[in-house]
Write a protein that holds these residues in place. Structure first.
Motif, mmCIF file in Angstrom:
data_model
loop_
_atom_site.group_PDB
_atom_site.id
_atom_site.type_symbol
_atom_site.label_atom_id
_atom_site.label_comp_id
_atom_site.label_asym_id
_atom_site.label_seq_id
_atom_site.Cartn_x
_atom_site.Cartn_y
_atom_site.Cartn_z
ATOM 1 N N LEU A 164 9.680 -35.819 20.556
ATOM 2 C CA LEU A 164 8.992 -36.988 20.447
ATOM 3 C C LEU A 164 7.579 -37.050 20.432
ATOM 4 O O LEU A 164 6.610 -37.561 19.830
ATOM 5 C CB LEU A 164 9.391 -38.266 21.252
ATOM 6 N N VAL A 165 7.019 -36.118 21.686
ATOM 7 C CA VAL A 165 5.546 -36.199 21.840
ATOM 8 C C VAL A 165 5.092 -35.298 20.724
ATOM 9 O O VAL A 165 4.080 -35.389 20.298
ATOM 10 C CB VAL A 165 5.462 -35.433 23.429
ATOM 11 N N ALA A 166 5.818 -34.142 20.273
ATOM 12 C CA ALA A 166 5.308 -33.499 19.299
ATOM 13 C C ALA A 166 4.934 -34.185 17.952
ATOM 14 O O ALA A 166 4.185 -34.037 17.226
ATOM 15 C CB ALA A 166 6.104 -32.208 18.758
ATOM 16 N N ALA A 167 5.913 -35.040 17.683
ATOM 17 C CA ALA A 167 5.765 -36.060 16.552
ATOM 18 C C ALA A 167 4.660 -36.866 16.476
ATOM 19 O O ALA A 167 3.882 -37.177 15.655
ATOM 20 C CB ALA A 167 7.143 -36.831 16.181
ATOM 21 N N LEU A 168 4.307 -37.642 17.827
ATOM 22 C CA LEU A 168 3.249 -38.378 17.897
ATOM 23 C C LEU A 168 1.853 -37.731 18.009
ATOM 24 O O LEU A 168 0.895 -38.275 17.753
ATOM 25 C CB LEU A 168 3.562 -39.032 19.289
ATOM 26 N N SER A 169 2.073 -36.413 18.406
ATOM 27 C CA SER A 169 0.710 -35.774 18.539
ATOM 28 C C SER A 169 0.332 -34.846 17.317
ATOM 29 O O SER A 169 -0.752 -34.345 17.313
ATOM 30 C CB SER A 169 0.784 -34.907 19.750
ATOM 31 N N GLY A 170 1.163 -34.640 16.504
ATOM 32 C CA GLY A 170 0.704 -33.815 15.217
ATOM 33 C C GLY A 170 -0.323 -34.166 14.301
ATOM 34 O O GLY A 170 -1.182 -33.343 14.352
ATOM 35 N N VAL A 171 -0.519 -35.418 14.170
ATOM 36 C CA VAL A 171 -1.660 -36.130 13.199
ATOM 37 C C VAL A 171 -2.912 -35.694 14.063
ATOM 38 O O VAL A 171 -4.004 -35.273 13.657
ATOM 39 C CB VAL A 171 -1.339 -37.241 12.588
ATOM 40 N N LEU A 173 6.366 -30.752 30.387
ATOM 41 C CA LEU A 173 7.229 -30.587 29.027
ATOM 42 C C LEU A 173 6.035 -31.564 27.960
ATOM 43 O O LEU A 173 5.715 -30.949 26.941
ATOM 44 C CB LEU A 173 8.407 -31.206 29.184
ATOM 45 N N THR A 174 5.612 -32.550 28.397
ATOM 46 C CA THR A 174 4.651 -33.343 27.480
ATOM 47 C C THR A 174 3.415 -32.607 27.305
ATOM 48 O O THR A 174 2.976 -32.442 26.092
ATOM 49 C CB THR A 174 4.319 -34.645 28.113
ATOM 50 N N LEU A 175 2.887 -31.863 28.357
ATOM 51 C CA LEU A 175 1.829 -31.173 28.062
ATOM 52 C C LEU A 175 2.042 -29.993 27.051
ATOM 53 O O LEU A 175 1.279 -29.555 26.201
ATOM 54 C CB LEU A 175 1.030 -30.418 29.266
ATOM 55 N N MET A 176 3.170 -29.235 27.238
ATOM 56 C CA MET A 176 3.601 -28.126 26.641
ATOM 57 C C MET A 176 3.608 -28.471 25.185
ATOM 58 O O MET A 176 3.102 -27.803 24.153
ATOM 59 C CB MET A 176 4.715 -27.529 27.229
ATOM 60 N N THR A 177 4.423 -29.608 24.914
ATOM 61 C CA THR A 177 4.718 -29.880 23.354
ATOM 62 C C THR A 177 3.499 -30.461 22.508
ATOM 63 O O THR A 177 3.132 -30.182 21.616
ATOM 64 C CB THR A 177 5.798 -30.874 23.342
ATOM 65 N N ALA A 178 2.405 -31.195 23.342
ATOM 66 C CA ALA A 178 1.264 -31.559 22.678
ATOM 67 C C ALA A 178 0.505 -30.441 22.483
ATOM 68 O O ALA A 178 -0.287 -30.299 21.335
ATOM 69 C CB ALA A 178 0.638 -32.715 23.701
ATOM 70 N N ALA A 179 0.289 -29.561 23.247
ATOM 71 C CA ALA A 179 -0.520 -28.370 22.954
ATOM 72 C C ALA A 179 0.147 -27.406 21.961
ATOM 73 O O ALA A 179 -0.438 -26.619 21.436
ATOM 74 C CB ALA A 179 -0.463 -27.372 24.656
#
Length: 439
Positions: free
Chosen positions: A285-292, A337-343
């Motif tokens: 979910l974090v990756a989906a929101l942070s991709g763009v 985990l949120t930091l890792m996936t956004a990074a």
């Protein structure tokens, strides 16, 4: 390359994004369907896991081949014909062709976001369909979505240009050796052949030896081929070589969250199955929101600086995962985990942009295939290496029945190793950048 987006390029990007979503959705839906498949066919869970393993092996084996085919015979034709391997390998190459030069980063970010959406959507959608209609129903969404993606790609993605006679022949020998190398390596790291000890056995070592010998034969064949599958000169580009190496390390590290995470959440933090599922969905979910947004940062700050920031963020998150959950509980797991996936989203957008914009148009399919190859090799390595470190550090004979303290010890070791690997990736990135500046 266009200077501003047109309706056709927007439609083409939508088709490519949908194709990427389908590829990730297919893998995640298959994962959630494993218990149902095991029951339906009366096989063990370990045997059912080969459904997903075969999918991953096929994509790994096909990555370079399909990129080369796309460069030779046209990426649109190839995308329509070979399924998930080509969706993943050629989608990024297409984006580098059709996106404006100042917006390639955000386009790459969009593809990364769609991949994460598919990963996050698969478990819930697949579970609902299986519960209501049986295991066959988990494949139903692929039909209308696939037809829509096909139509968008057919109408909007540019067809290949240039006479077919100008395209070189296919490298059969190189493809064969590469298939042998990748298959032997993947099987060596995924097969638990020594059942008595549950670990790395003689046959695993033999498979690794076969992979090493095959690698030498592949290099020799490519150096003599008139139209090699892999132009070895590409790997002499220090920036590209560093990017591929970092991509493999990042995938190895991120696989730890999928291998170690479920056991730590269940045995270490005491969550039930529903709680584990919700916690595990936080990453996609974090990756989906942070991709763009990550793609926009790449366009604004540059691919090189963004890639380094992504690597640093993954490393800090991995170190926090090793240290914080034991004192902060679930919050100490979810925040890192949120930091890792956004990074991770930032690194992927930056690394893909850097690799593909720096490649010649006629080689972007191959470079895209190499990016996917390095990613899949990292996933396979991570599944084996991180799982082995986790199990060994826990000291438990059966990790599924380990005490919370044992699971916590294993998680600290696995994520501590992950932080070290990210430090190695940062050093490799800096070394590649220095060598590239001297060339």
């Amino acid at each position: 390359m266009p200077v501003s987006p047109s309706s056709s390029s927007v439609a083409a990007l939508a088709g490519l994004a949908l194709a990427i979503l389908l590829a990730s959705l297919g893998a995640s839906v298959a994962n959630v369907g494993l218990p149902a498949l095991a029951a339906a066919f009366r096989i063990s869970f370990q045997q059912a896991q080969w459904v997903v393993l075969a999918y991953l092996l096929l994509i790994t084996l096909a990555s370079v081949n399909v990129g080369r085919l796309g460069d030779q015979f046209g990426r649109r034709r190839a995308l329509q014909g070979f399924g998930a391997a080509l969706m993943l390998a050629l989608g990024m190459a297409f984006v580098a062709d059709i996106a404006p030069s100042d917006k390639v980063g955000r386009a790459m970010g969009l593809l990364g976001a769609m991949s994460a959406v598919g990963t996050a959507l698969g478990p819930s959608l697949g579970g609902a369909l299986i519960a209501g209609f049986g295991w066959r129903a988990m494949f139903w969404p692929m039909l209308p979505l696939g037809a829509l993606a096909f139509g968008l790609v057919w109408r909007s993605v540019p067809a290949p240009s240039g006479p077919a006679a100008e395209r070189p022949g296919f490298d059969v020998a190189g493809s064969g050796w590469l298939a042998l190398v990748l298959a032997a390596y993947a099987l060596a790291l995924t097969l638990k052949l020594d059942h008595a000890q549950g670990g790395f056995g003689a046959l695993n070592a033999a498979l690794l030896l076969v992979a090493a010998i095959g690698c030498g034969a592949f290099v020799r064949a490519e150096s003599k081929a008139a139209a090699p599958l892999l132009n070895l000169a590409l790997l002499r580009d220090p920036a590209l070589a560093a990017g591929l190496f970092c991509n493999a390390l990042v995938s190895t590290v991120m696989m730890a969250t999928l291998v170690v995470g479920p056991f730590y959440l269940a045995r270490g933090l005491g969550l039930d199955a529903a709680g584990v599922g919700l916690a595990m969905s936080a990453g996609p979910l974090v990756a989906a929101l942070s991709g763009v947004p990550a793609g926009r940062m790449v366009d604004r700050c540059g691919a090189d600086a963004s890639a380094r920031s992504g690597l640093a963020g993954i490393g800090v998150g991995a170190l926090a995962l090793a240290l914080l959950p034991s004192s902060l509980g679930l919050a100490g797991y979810l925040l890192p985990l949120t930091l890792m996936t956004a990074a991770y989203a930032l690194f992927q957008a930056a690394n893909n942009t850097q690799a593909l914009t720096g490649a010649a148009a006629r080689q972007r399919g191959l470079v895209s295939g190499l990016l996917n190859l390095s990613r899949n090799l990292g996933l396979i390595t991570g599944a084996s290496l991180m799982g082995a470190v986790f199990a060994a550090a826990s000291g438990a004979a059966d990790i599924a029945a380990a005490a919370p303290q044992q699971v916590a010890a294993g998680a600290r070791a696995a994520f501590g190793l992950a932080a070290v690997l990210m430090l190695l990736a940062l050093l490799a990135s800096a070394h590649g950048r220095r060598k590239a500046a001297l060339c």
